[in-house]
Design a protein around this motif. Sequence first.
Motif, PDB file in Angstrom:
ATOM      1  N   LEU A   1       0.833  -1.200   0.000  1.00  0.00           N
ATOM      2  CA  LEU A   1       0.000   0.000   0.000  1.00  0.00           C
ATOM      3  C   LEU A   1       0.874   1.259   0.000  1.00  0.00           C
ATOM      4  N   ALA A   2       1.972   1.223   0.745  1.00  0.00           N
ATOM      5  CA  ALA A   2       2.883   2.369   0.786  1.00  0.00           C
ATOM      6  C   ALA A   2       3.484   2.648  -0.586  1.00  0.00           C
ATOM      7  N   PHE A   3       3.784   1.597  -1.336  1.00  0.00           N
ATOM      8  CA  PHE A   3       4.314   1.790  -2.686  1.00  0.00           C
ATOM      9  C   PHE A   3       3.291   2.494  -3.568  1.00  0.00           C
ATOM     10  N   SER A   4       2.030   2.063  -3.484  1.00  0.00           N
ATOM     11  CA  SER A   4       0.984   2.687  -4.299  1.00  0.00           C
ATOM     12  C   SER A   4       0.801   4.154  -3.932  1.00  0.00           C
ATOM     13  N   VAL A   5       0.813   4.444  -2.635  1.00  0.00           N
ATOM     14  CA  VAL A   5       0.686   5.838  -2.188  1.00  0.00           C
ATOM     15  C   VAL A   5       1.859   6.661  -2.692  1.00  0.00           C
ATOM     16  N   GLY A   6       3.066   6.107  -2.543  1.00  0.00           N
ATOM     17  CA  GLY A   6       4.251   6.835  -2.990  1.00  0.00           C
ATOM     18  C   GLY A   6       4.259   7.097  -4.482  1.00  0.00           C
TER      19      GLY A   6
ATOM     20  N   LEU B   1       1.799   7.637  -6.393  1.00  0.00           N
ATOM     21  CA  LEU B   1       0.820   8.654  -6.778  1.00  0.00           C
ATOM     22  C   LEU B   1       1.192  10.047  -6.284  1.00  0.00           C
ATOM     23  N   PHE B   2       1.973  10.114  -5.232  1.00  0.00           N
ATOM     24  CA  PHE B   2       2.297  11.420  -4.654  1.00  0.00           C
ATOM     25  C   PHE B   2       3.718  11.882  -4.972  1.00  0.00           C
ATOM     26  N   SER B   3       4.492  11.071  -5.686  1.00  0.00           N
ATOM     27  CA  SER B   3       5.882  11.435  -5.935  1.00  0.00           C
ATOM     28  C   SER B   3       6.146  11.907  -7.357  1.00  0.00           C
ATOM     29  N   GLY B   4       5.173  11.786  -8.240  1.00  0.00           N
ATOM     30  CA  GLY B   4       5.341  12.326  -9.582  1.00  0.00           C
ATOM     31  C   GLY B   4       5.794  11.304 -10.603  1.00  0.00           C
ATOM     32  N   GLN B   5       5.735  11.735 -11.876  1.00  0.00           N
ATOM     33  CA  GLN B   5       6.009  10.843 -12.992  1.00  0.00           C
ATOM     34  C   GLN B   5       7.464  10.406 -13.059  1.00  0.00           C
ATOM     35  N   ASP B   6       8.386  11.285 -12.670  1.00  0.00           N
ATOM     36  CA  ASP B   6       9.815  10.977 -12.781  1.00  0.00           C
ATOM     37  C   ASP B   6      10.365  10.236 -11.572  1.00  0.00           C
ATOM     38  N   SER B   7       9.498   9.907 -10.626  1.00  0.00           N
ATOM     39  CA  SER B   7       9.955   9.237  -9.411  1.00  0.00           C
ATOM     40  C   SER B   7      10.371   7.809  -9.700  1.00  0.00           C
ATOM     41  N   VAL B   8      11.266   7.297  -8.857  1.00  0.00           N
ATOM     42  CA  VAL B   8      11.686   5.906  -8.967  1.00  0.00           C
ATOM     43  C   VAL B   8      10.532   4.962  -8.634  1.00  0.00           C
ATOM     44  N   LEU B   9       9.490   5.488  -7.987  1.00  0.00           N
ATOM     45  CA  LEU B   9       8.322   4.676  -7.640  1.00  0.00           C
ATOM     46  C   LEU B   9       7.312   4.576  -8.775  1.00  0.00           C
ATOM     47  N   ASN B  10       7.533   5.278  -9.860  1.00  0.00           N
ATOM     48  CA  ASN B  10       6.640   5.198 -11.015  1.00  0.00           C
ATOM     49  C   ASN B  10       6.664   3.776 -11.566  1.00  0.00           C
TER      50      ASN B  10
END
Length: 263
Positions: A195-200, A202-211
């Motif tokens: 769940l934390a990955f999904s939240v991150g 969505l809130f970290s932007g398109q260029d984030s490593v979490l994309n």
Amino acid sequence: MFALRDAIFLIELAIYCPIIPAIIFIILIHGGRKPYTWRPIIIPLLLLSGLRISGAALGLTAMNPDKSTLLTTATLLDTIGLAPVLCLLIGLLIRANTPVFRGLPLWVFIPLQMVAVAATVMTAYGGRDLYSAGQNQAQDLRLMRAGIFLFIAAFSATVILAVTTLLKVREKCYRTERATAVCALLSVPFMSVRLAFSVGSLFSGQDSVLNPLSDDEAGIWLHFFMVIVMEYVATLSATAVALTARRVVTMIAGKDELLSDDE
């Protein structure tokens, strides 16, 4: 030569394909008759396994240059999993409460499943053009974030119900149900990471490593460990509990109490 993402698709096939025969075996040994049905667990297992196998198959097919457009579809399928895993935890709690005298009723869990479905629709619809330059990008992002908050609310309620269920099955006679409730609780930390990955993302932007659509190796590894591995721990645990549960369930005639198979 396999790229990193292709290798991960192979790993997904290797770990999820055995879940399908395990589900079939669960159906054969337990059946689908009420009141002690395992269907609330089997259905999410089928959905999640189907998504992972389909996504991995499409990803490997996309290795063909003529079918490279399938890679986006495969990656998007890989991001879907919150709802099946959450419904899997809810299904574990439904099964744990079914034979318990004064256990939590089914209607307590149905709203949580409906919230999970609604959140899935919101995030899927909002994510259709999330990383494009479309004019509805901001609105889609808000819709997805609202869906994530619904997931968080449903997950929080599930944790509370899991603790309540475990308190109700502490008695020695409810060994199968206690194991099922413990499985749900032990899956909570892994579900929290997912769940934390999904939240991150969505809130970290398109260029984030979490994309999840990132081609960066660090992003691919993060997605693998925080999504695929976390989901598989819950999937494998629930499958193991269902496979090792006792098959025979007894009821004592003339009593209102439902007794578990361990009595």
